[in-house]
Design an enzyme around this catalytic site. Structure first.
Site, PDB file in Angstrom:
ATOM      1  N   ALA A  62       0.854  -1.191   0.000  1.00 21.83           N
ATOM      2  CA  ALA A  62       0.000   0.000   0.000  1.00 21.83           C
ATOM      3  C   ALA A  62       0.888   1.238   0.000  1.00 21.83           C
ATOM      4  CB  ALA A  62      -0.891  -0.013   1.236  1.00 21.83           C
ATOM      5  N   GLY A 108       0.872  -5.018   1.116  1.00 19.25           N
ATOM      6  CA  GLY A 108      -0.221  -5.161   0.152  1.00 19.25           C
ATOM      7  C   GLY A 108       0.223  -5.791  -1.150  1.00 19.25           C
TER       8      GLY A 108
HETATM    9  C1  LIG Z   1      -3.129  -2.643   3.915  1.00 20.05           C
HETATM   10  C2  LIG Z   1      -1.771  -2.690   3.369  1.00 20.05           C
HETATM   11  C3  LIG Z   1      -0.731  -2.123   4.082  1.00 20.05           C
HETATM   12  C4  LIG Z   1       0.596  -2.048   3.500  1.00 20.05           C
HETATM   13  O1  LIG Z   1       0.889  -2.592   2.434  1.00 20.05           O
HETATM   14  S1  LIG Z   1       1.747  -1.092   4.342  1.00 20.05           S
HETATM   15  C5  LIG Z   1       3.179  -1.129   3.337  1.00 20.05           C
HETATM   16  C6  LIG Z   1       3.990  -2.387   3.535  1.00 20.05           C
HETATM   17  N1  LIG Z   1       5.199  -2.293   2.789  1.00 20.05           N
HETATM   18  C7  LIG Z   1       6.363  -1.895   3.302  1.00 20.05           C
HETATM   19  O2  LIG Z   1       6.447  -1.578   4.488  1.00 20.05           O
HETATM   20  C8  LIG Z   1       7.523  -1.822   2.367  1.00 20.05           C
HETATM   21  C9  LIG Z   1       8.219  -0.498   2.521  1.00 20.05           C
HETATM   22  N2  LIG Z   1       9.341  -0.376   1.612  1.00 20.05           N
HETATM   23  C10 LIG Z   1      10.530  -0.986   1.804  1.00 20.05           C
HETATM   24  O3  LIG Z   1      10.734  -1.768   2.704  1.00 20.05           O
HETATM   25  C11 LIG Z   1      11.637  -0.625   0.876  1.00 20.05           C
HETATM   26  O4  LIG Z   1      11.317   0.612   0.304  1.00 20.05           O
HETATM   27  C12 LIG Z   1      11.895  -1.626  -0.256  1.00 20.05           C
HETATM   28  C13 LIG Z   1      12.398  -2.946   0.351  1.00 20.05           C
HETATM   29  C14 LIG Z   1      10.642  -1.886  -1.089  1.00 20.05           C
HETATM   30  C15 LIG Z   1      12.974  -1.053  -1.179  1.00 20.05           C
HETATM   31  O5  LIG Z   1      14.086  -0.685  -0.448  1.00 20.05           O
HETATM   32  P1  LIG Z   1      15.250   0.145  -1.172  1.00 20.05           P
HETATM   33  O6  LIG Z   1      15.728  -0.605  -2.344  1.00 20.05           O
HETATM   34  O7  LIG Z   1      16.270   0.452  -0.094  1.00 20.05           O
HETATM   35  O8  LIG Z   1      14.566   1.477  -1.709  1.00 20.05           O
HETATM   36  P2  LIG Z   1      13.906   2.665  -0.860  1.00 20.05           P
HETATM   37  O9  LIG Z   1      14.792   3.863  -0.973  1.00 20.05           O
HETATM   38  O10 LIG Z   1      13.503   2.233   0.497  1.00 20.05           O
HETATM   39  O11 LIG Z   1      12.537   2.888  -1.677  1.00 20.05           O
HETATM   40  C16 LIG Z   1      12.549   3.461  -2.972  1.00 20.05           C
HETATM   41  C17 LIG Z   1      11.459   4.494  -3.017  1.00 20.05           C
HETATM   42  O12 LIG Z   1      10.213   3.813  -2.925  1.00 20.05           O
HETATM   43  C18 LIG Z   1       9.435   4.413  -1.908  1.00 20.05           C
HETATM   44  N3  LIG Z   1       8.574   3.373  -1.326  1.00 20.05           N
HETATM   45  C19 LIG Z   1       8.928   2.097  -1.024  1.00 20.05           C
HETATM   46  N4  LIG Z   1       7.889   1.434  -0.535  1.00 20.05           N
HETATM   47  C20 LIG Z   1       6.849   2.296  -0.527  1.00 20.05           C
HETATM   48  C21 LIG Z   1       5.487   2.183  -0.145  1.00 20.05           C
HETATM   49  N5  LIG Z   1       4.968   1.034   0.325  1.00 20.05           N
HETATM   50  N6  LIG Z   1       4.717   3.280  -0.263  1.00 20.05           N
HETATM   51  C22 LIG Z   1       5.200   4.429  -0.750  1.00 20.05           C
HETATM   52  N7  LIG Z   1       6.470   4.574  -1.140  1.00 20.05           N
HETATM   53  C23 LIG Z   1       7.281   3.530  -1.030  1.00 20.05           C
HETATM   54  C24 LIG Z   1      10.452   4.925  -0.919  1.00 20.05           C
HETATM   55  O13 LIG Z   1       9.882   5.922  -0.090  1.00 20.05           O
HETATM   56  C25 LIG Z   1      11.494   5.482  -1.848  1.00 20.05           C
HETATM   57  O14 LIG Z   1      11.022   6.712  -2.338  1.00 20.05           O
HETATM   58  P3  LIG Z   1      12.004   7.959  -2.460  1.00 20.05           P
HETATM   59  O15 LIG Z   1      13.046   7.537  -3.452  1.00 20.05           O
HETATM   60  O16 LIG Z   1      11.112   9.068  -2.940  1.00 20.05           O
HETATM   61  O17 LIG Z   1      12.569   8.203  -1.119  1.00 20.05           O
END
Ligand SMILES: C/C=C/C(=O)SCCNC(=O)CCNC(=O)[C@H](O)C(C)(C)COP(=O)(O)OP(=O)(O)OC[C@H]1O[C@@H](n2cnc3c(N)ncnc32)[C@H](O)[C@@H]1OP(=O)(O)O
Length: 257
Positions: A62, A108
């Protein structure tokens, strides 16, 4: 439109989530997915759907950045139930939906993949439900679907640690069917989809319905429904074609009639 790219050929619709940087399931992505399910339902050119992600990931879940705009707990609950309803629709969809997962399917993103009928992964893909890291819980069906695939203990460990498992382990646990090298993932997924697409859409639809019936019905009612649908297919052109093709020692050509 624009957050999902669609390419249809040979009865296979490839739907690519294209929401950089992480293919987060923003409300716009979910709306487009819902519209596509409407559109594909009666489209005879689509017999199988492949979902995958553009860029580095399948989907990071999400859109966490949208969460800060949610005004109340009621709205947060509605966000969850809307997502659940959509993923329930995917799980009950009349055409097979295959998730082709590379990079990461988190939160999600994994919940969407778990609502698909089949998951293919890369060996190093990360699959997890890390919501507890955010101080919340999975809300798009993860607490209910993950234990069905990996067992209660493993599901609980994945949620309480927020640590993902690798694609290779997901295959061992039964969460994914097969793992492939990243450069082969789509090709292999299409090859599998193509086998599904050669079957009668009527039989495919019936089998999906019967597999899902176990969620709400008893074993006996599932058996009754199987006999009913078995009988229902008897007079179909596709059943005649399949049986005739066997006798004539040729490949059947199913039309969905
Ligand atoms: C009901 C449902 C609920 C849910 O689904 S809650 C969400 C659950 N998901 C997570 O918690 C995953 C969160 N994200 C991560 O753990 C990491 O990210 C990754 C493992 C996917 C990738 O890590 P890395 O390769 O180090 O990249 P990065 O700099 O953390 O992320 C790249 C850009 O992607 C954005 N991003 C990642 N996940 C999300 C997300 N779920 N929602 C919105 N943005 C996201 C970041 O912020 C950043 O963005 P910028 O480059 O602008 O800083």
């Amino acid at each position: 439109m624009g957050l999902l790219k669609v390419n249809i050929s040979d009865f296979i619709a490839i739907v690519t989530i294209d929401n950089a940087p992480a293919n987060a399931l923003a409300s716009g992505v979910l709306k487009e997915l819902s519209n596509l399910l409407d559109e594909f339902e009666n489209n005879e050119a689509v017999r199988v759907i492949i979902l995958h992600g553009e860029g580095r990931f399948f989907s990071a879940g999400a859109d966490i950045k949208e969460f800060v705009q949610v005004p109340s707990g009621e709205e947060f609950a509605k966000l969850a139930s809307n997502g659940q309803d959509l993923f329930e629709r995917v799980e009950n969809y009349s055409k097979p939906v295959i998730a082709a997962i590379h990079g990461a399917a988190l939160g999600g993103g994994l919940e969407l993949a778990m609502s698909c009928h089949i998951r293919l992964v890369t060996n190093d893909a990360k699959l997890g439900l890390p919501e507890l890291q955010l101080g919340i819980i999975p809300g798009f069906g993860g607490t209910q679907r993950l234990p069905k695939y990996v067992g209660t203990g493993r599901a609980l460990e994945m949620m309480l640690t927020s640590e993902p498992i690798l694609g290779s382990e997901a295959v061992k646990l039964g969460l994914a069917n097969h793992a492939h090298p990243e450069e082969k993932l789509l090709e292999e997924t299409k090859a599998l989809a193509s086998k599904f697409a050669q079957k009668s859409p009527n039989s495919v639809k019936a089998v999906i319905e019967l597999l899902n019936i176990a969620k709400t019905e008893t074993y006996q009612n599932g058996m009754k429904k199987e006999a009913e649908l078995f009988g229902g297919l008897f007079g179909s052109n596709d059943a005649k074609e399949g049986i005739t093709a066997f006798i004539e020692k040729r490949k059947p050509n199913f039309t969905g009639k």
